[in-house]
Design a protein around this motif. Structure first.
Motif, mmCIF file in Angstrom:
data_model
loop_
_atom_site.group_PDB
_atom_site.id
_atom_site.type_symbol
_atom_site.label_atom_id
_atom_site.label_comp_id
_atom_site.label_asym_id
_atom_site.label_seq_id
_atom_site.Cartn_x
_atom_site.Cartn_y
_atom_site.Cartn_z
ATOM 1 N N MET A 110 0.843 -1.181 0.000
ATOM 2 C CA MET A 110 0.000 0.000 0.000
ATOM 3 C C MET A 110 0.895 1.254 0.000
ATOM 4 N N ALA A 111 0.583 2.176 -0.858
ATOM 5 C CA ALA A 111 1.354 3.422 -0.936
ATOM 6 C C ALA A 111 1.009 4.336 0.234
ATOM 7 N N ARG A 112 1.983 5.116 0.605
ATOM 8 C CA ARG A 112 1.762 6.069 1.685
ATOM 9 C C ARG A 112 0.870 7.211 1.230
ATOM 10 N N THR A 113 0.054 7.685 2.144
ATOM 11 C CA THR A 113 -0.753 8.871 1.891
ATOM 12 C C THR A 113 0.154 10.090 2.008
ATOM 13 N N ASN A 114 -0.016 11.055 1.142
ATOM 14 C CA ASN A 114 0.846 12.235 1.131
ATOM 15 C C ASN A 114 0.269 13.399 1.932
ATOM 16 N N LEU A 115 -0.506 13.104 2.957
ATOM 17 C CA LEU A 115 -1.061 14.154 3.809
ATOM 18 C C LEU A 115 -0.212 14.317 5.051
ATOM 19 N N ILE A 116 -0.179 15.545 5.565
ATOM 20 C CA ILE A 116 0.583 15.827 6.790
ATOM 21 C C ILE A 116 -0.048 17.036 7.473
ATOM 22 N N THR A 117 0.052 17.073 8.795
ATOM 23 C CA THR A 117 -0.403 18.257 9.519
ATOM 24 C C THR A 117 0.658 19.342 9.385
ATOM 25 N N ARG A 118 0.280 20.567 9.628
ATOM 26 C CA ARG A 118 1.231 21.678 9.534
ATOM 27 C C ARG A 118 2.382 21.478 10.527
ATOM 28 N N ASN A 119 2.069 21.055 11.758
ATOM 29 C CA ASN A 119 3.123 20.819 12.750
ATOM 30 C C ASN A 119 4.070 19.711 12.299
ATOM 31 N N GLY A 120 3.531 18.650 11.719
ATOM 32 C CA GLY A 120 4.362 17.556 11.225
ATOM 33 C C GLY A 120 5.267 18.009 10.094
ATOM 34 N N TYR A 121 4.750 18.864 9.225
ATOM 35 C CA TYR A 121 5.549 19.383 8.111
ATOM 36 C C TYR A 121 6.703 20.217 8.648
ATOM 37 N N TYR A 122 6.420 21.060 9.625
ATOM 38 C CA TYR A 122 7.479 21.897 10.196
ATOM 39 C C TYR A 122 8.531 21.061 10.920
ATOM 40 N N LYS A 123 8.126 19.963 11.541
ATOM 41 C CA LYS A 123 9.102 19.077 12.196
ATOM 42 C C LYS A 123 10.045 18.456 11.172
ATOM 43 N N LEU A 124 9.496 18.011 10.046
ATOM 44 C CA LEU A 124 10.345 17.444 8.998
ATOM 45 C C LEU A 124 11.264 18.506 8.397
ATOM 46 N N GLN A 125 10.742 19.719 8.211
ATOM 47 C CA GLN A 125 11.576 20.814 7.710
ATOM 48 C C GLN A 125 12.713 21.115 8.681
ATOM 49 N N HIS A 126 12.392 21.119 9.976
ATOM 50 C CA HIS A 126 13.406 21.381 11.002
ATOM 51 C C HIS A 126 14.477 20.275 10.985
ATOM 52 N N GLU A 127 14.052 19.033 10.855
ATOM 53 C CA GLU A 127 15.011 17.930 10.786
ATOM 54 C C GLU A 127 15.936 18.098 9.584
ATOM 55 N N LEU A 128 15.362 18.423 8.422
ATOM 56 C CA LEU A 128 16.165 18.633 7.220
ATOM 57 C C LEU A 128 17.165 19.764 7.422
ATOM 58 N N ASP A 129 16.704 20.865 7.978
ATOM 59 C CA ASP A 129 17.573 22.018 8.219
ATOM 60 C C ASP A 129 18.711 21.658 9.178
ATOM 61 N N HIS A 130 18.393 20.943 10.243
ATOM 62 C CA HIS A 130 19.401 20.537 11.231
ATOM 63 C C HIS A 130 20.437 19.591 10.592
ATOM 64 N N LEU A 131 19.949 18.620 9.828
ATOM 65 C CA LEU A 131 20.874 17.694 9.169
ATOM 66 C C LEU A 131 21.810 18.429 8.221
ATOM 67 N N TRP A 132 21.262 19.360 7.443
ATOM 68 C CA TRP A 132 22.049 20.063 6.441
ATOM 69 C C TRP A 132 23.015 21.063 7.065
ATOM 70 N N ARG A 133 22.548 21.845 8.018
ATOM 71 C CA ARG A 133 23.361 22.931 8.570
ATOM 72 C C ARG A 133 24.271 22.523 9.729
ATOM 73 N N VAL A 134 23.878 21.489 10.476
ATOM 74 C CA VAL A 134 24.653 21.123 11.671
ATOM 75 C C VAL A 134 25.337 19.758 11.500
ATOM 76 N N GLU A 135 24.519 18.705 11.401
ATOM 77 C CA GLU A 135 25.061 17.341 11.367
ATOM 78 C C GLU A 135 26.015 17.122 10.200
ATOM 79 N N ARG A 136 25.610 17.532 9.009
ATOM 80 C CA ARG A 136 26.449 17.296 7.831
ATOM 81 C C ARG A 136 27.753 18.080 7.921
#
Length: 164
Positions: free
Chosen positions: A1-27
């Motif tokens: 079964m394919a994943r649904t592409n829906l997300i709450t606004r808070n969930g979207y911001y959490k993923l954005q924050h994770e991406l930003d942290h990985l790119w700017r800090v961890e990497r």
């Protein structure tokens, strides 16, 4: 079964924050460690180099995944027309005939990790509850059999589009 592409606004911001942290800090930190370890010479027996190079590949893989996933996701905000019925983003309280009560919030599949109070929109319970109203019966078939629950409460967290 394919994943649904829906997300709450808070969930979207959490993923954005994770991406930003990985790119700017961890990497950045891991790249510095790889460069330092490589400067020590023989890389074939350099544990720091091997470990951090592997970690850098994992970070890059997660960054690529998050970038693609964030592009595919559709943010679903609360709408007043949802009141009284179970839809995406609803916090639902259910109870069975034995008086066992459970509560969950229906969110996107990208938001369910590390949170026992949420279920994916793709979960059988969420699918069975969608569109139901207060006091409606929800029948869910699981590997252990068919279970009947009654909806006792429906709430929505109202987030402003520019919040978070």
């Amino acid at each position: 079964m394919a994943r649904t592409n829906l997300i709450t606004r808070n969930g979207y911001y959490k993923l954005q924050h994770e991406l930003d942290h990985l790119w700017r800090v961890e990497r950045r930190e891991t790249t510095e460690k790889v460069t330092w370890a490589a400067s020590l010479g023989d890389r074939s027996e350099n544990a720091d180099y091997k470990y951090n190079k592997q970690k850098l590949r994992q970070i890059d893989r997660r960054i690529r995944f998050l970038r693609k996933r964030l592009e595919a996701l559709k943010i679903v905000d609360y709408a007043p027309s949802q009141e009284g019925k179970v839809f995406f983003g609803a916090t639902v309280t259910i109870e069975n005939d034995d008086g066992v009560e459970k509560q969950f919030t229906i969110v996107g599949p990208d938001e369910i990790y590390d949170d026992k109070t949420v279920i994916s929109i793709d979960a059988p319970m969420a699918r069975a509850a969608i569109g139901k109203q207060l006091d409606d019966e929800v029948r869910v078939t699981t590997p252990t059999g068919t279970h009947e629950w009654f909806i006792t409460a429906i709430h929505y967290q109202r987030t402003k589009p520019d919040a978070c």
